[in-house]
Motif scaffolding. Sequence first.
Motif, PDB file in Angstrom:
ATOM      1  N   SER A 133       0.966  38.768  45.273  1.00 39.45           N
ATOM      2  CA  SER A 133      -0.289  39.353  44.807  1.00 39.45           C
ATOM      3  C   SER A 133      -0.908  38.583  43.645  1.00 39.45           C
ATOM      4  CB  SER A 133      -0.064  40.806  44.359  1.00 39.45           C
ATOM      5  OG  SER A 133       0.398  41.609  45.429  1.00 39.45           O
ATOM      6  N   CYS A 134      -0.188  37.603  43.122  1.00 36.47           N
ATOM      7  CA  CYS A 134      -0.629  36.912  41.918  1.00 36.47           C
ATOM      8  C   CYS A 134      -1.284  35.573  42.252  1.00 36.47           C
ATOM      9  CB  CYS A 134       0.557  36.664  40.983  1.00 36.47           C
ATOM     10  SG  CYS A 134       1.294  38.184  40.325  1.00 36.47           S
ATOM     11  N   LEU A 135      -2.446  35.341  41.670  1.00 38.99           N
ATOM     12  CA  LEU A 135      -3.158  34.075  41.783  1.00 38.99           C
ATOM     13  C   LEU A 135      -3.184  33.415  40.415  1.00 38.99           C
ATOM     14  CD1 LEU A 135      -6.185  35.345  43.895  1.00 38.99           C
ATOM     15  CD2 LEU A 135      -4.243  34.027  44.732  1.00 38.99           C
ATOM     16  N   VAL A 136      -2.865  32.137  40.364  1.00 38.32           N
ATOM     17  CA  VAL A 136      -2.826  31.434  39.080  1.00 38.32           C
ATOM     18  C   VAL A 136      -4.231  31.343  38.499  1.00 38.32           C
ATOM     19  CG1 VAL A 136      -2.343  29.231  37.961  1.00 38.32           C
ATOM     20  CG2 VAL A 136      -0.742  30.150  39.648  1.00 38.32           C
ATOM     21  N   HIS A 297     -10.258  34.500  49.672  1.00 35.33           N
ATOM     22  CA  HIS A 297     -11.603  34.448  49.097  1.00 35.33           C
ATOM     23  C   HIS A 297     -11.549  34.612  47.579  1.00 35.33           C
ATOM     24  CE1 HIS A 297     -13.735  35.457  53.140  1.00 35.33           C
ATOM     25  NE2 HIS A 297     -13.464  34.179  53.010  1.00 35.33           N
ATOM     26  N   MET A 298     -10.599  35.399  47.084  1.00 37.16           N
ATOM     27  CA  MET A 298     -10.455  35.520  45.640  1.00 37.16           C
ATOM     28  C   MET A 298     -10.014  34.190  45.040  1.00 37.16           C
ATOM     29  SD  MET A 298      -8.680  38.676  43.599  1.00 37.16           S
ATOM     30  CE  MET A 298      -9.779  39.878  44.375  1.00 37.16           C
ATOM     31  N   ALA A 299      -9.135  33.486  45.733  1.00 32.18           N
ATOM     32  CA  ALA A 299      -8.723  32.156  45.273  1.00 32.18           C
ATOM     33  C   ALA A 299      -9.915  31.193  45.287  1.00 32.18           C
ATOM     34  CB  ALA A 299      -7.594  31.628  46.151  1.00 32.18           C
ATOM     35  N   GLU A 300     -10.747  31.283  46.330  1.00 24.40           N
ATOM     36  CA  GLU A 300     -11.952  30.453  46.393  1.00 24.40           C
ATOM     37  C   GLU A 300     -12.878  30.757  45.220  1.00 24.40           C
ATOM     38  OE1 GLU A 300     -14.014  30.997  50.026  1.00 24.40           O
ATOM     39  OE2 GLU A 300     -12.348  30.305  51.292  1.00 24.40           O
ATOM     40  N   LEU A 301     -13.003  32.040  44.888  1.00 22.56           N
ATOM     41  CA  LEU A 301     -13.870  32.439  43.790  1.00 22.56           C
ATOM     42  C   LEU A 301     -13.385  31.838  42.471  1.00 22.56           C
ATOM     43  CD1 LEU A 301     -16.071  34.070  42.404  1.00 22.56           C
ATOM     44  CD2 LEU A 301     -14.564  36.079  42.529  1.00 22.56           C
ATOM     45  N   ILE A 302     -12.090  31.875  42.237  1.00 23.38           N
ATOM     46  CA  ILE A 302     -11.543  31.274  41.012  1.00 23.38           C
ATOM     47  C   ILE A 302     -11.919  29.802  40.940  1.00 23.38           C
ATOM     48  CG2 ILE A 302      -9.393  30.615  39.861  1.00 23.38           C
ATOM     49  CD1 ILE A 302      -8.212  33.280  40.895  1.00 23.38           C
ATOM     50  N   GLU A 303     -11.752  29.093  42.044  1.00 17.93           N
ATOM     51  CA  GLU A 303     -12.090  27.667  42.077  1.00 17.93           C
ATOM     52  C   GLU A 303     -13.584  27.448  41.828  1.00 17.93           C
ATOM     53  OE1 GLU A 303     -12.018  23.851  45.152  1.00 17.93           O
ATOM     54  OE2 GLU A 303     -10.947  25.699  45.671  1.00 17.93           O
TER      55      GLU A 303
END
Length: 346
Positions: A133-136, A297-303
């Motif tokens: 559940s964790c994204l850096v 998509h949340m990872a894409e948003l962070i990027e």
Amino acid sequence: MPAVRLPGGSTVELVTVDRPVPGHGQVLVRMRASSICGSDIRAIYREHLGHGAEAYQGVVAGHEPCGEVVALGPGTARLGVGDRVVVYHIAGCQQCEECRRGYPVGCTSPVRSAHGWQRDGGHADYLVAQEESCLVLPHPLTFVDGALISCGFGTAYEGLLRGRASGRDRLLVTGLGPVGLAAAMLARLLGVRTVIGMDVSAPRAGLARDLRLVDHVVTDEDALADVVEEVTGGEGCEVAIDCSGHPAAREAALRHTRRWGRLVLVGEGGGMRLDVSNQLIHRQISLHGSWVSSVQHMAELIELLVRTGEHPERIVTHRYPLAEAGEAYRTADAGASGKVCIVWED
């Protein structure tokens, strides 16, 4: 350790709980920011819905957590102590179709649990989260940025993707609370040139103007009709997104969506009157419901945020320590602020 629970009746309960210990595949996160979501206000703080995905189980509140990994449970393989992480706030079974699609928010298994709803959330000094559940969180982004990404900004981004918002489009946002402000901000990053926003709250409309996130801001539908007429020649906006959850705002968004346009609903609760033939079928409107975001998509948003140098925390108007969580919830419940966040100082 100190923690917050929400017993209902528009009250906040400060309690003391044991510091959690991570189990297999879990990490212990020292909380650094934990923001308040409109769903917390609507479904828990005011009253407990008590059923479905929003059933509150008396856990530590807060489903927008961000912090730093301080301990690893057995079986973890990706994260390390010291990693800064955004916590995707729903843990699913990882086996059902929704989870395999990357949308644990829609997990159909009884084991599905959301932080702040069915498992302890971020309104405490420490939180146990599933490693998956964790994204850096990259260092250009702050912990407050990360907290906002974990639900509100993720929800807005997913909705814009569902509506295929791009530089070809004019966007209408109904509801300029935190999710609406997020949608306006992220639409710019996706290339949208013109954003029209409506909110009946003068303070929230004023904040949207002050932040320069919206080109045209109105507080009633008569003014909205005039602006849409002026900006689009009466054709309507190619994309509309309702972030209010209010029936009248949803209906206004539909009325001002262009033929062959796309309307996305992300605001929770309430209903909507709909003349299906005349308003949808004959106008070739695509209507989308969008719930939170996928992990990818949340990872894409962070990027995207790192690449563009944008910071979600720009929409935060109030910050409180955990000990003042009661005041934080009262501020959020008033409906006149931007984002409200509980923060931990170094």
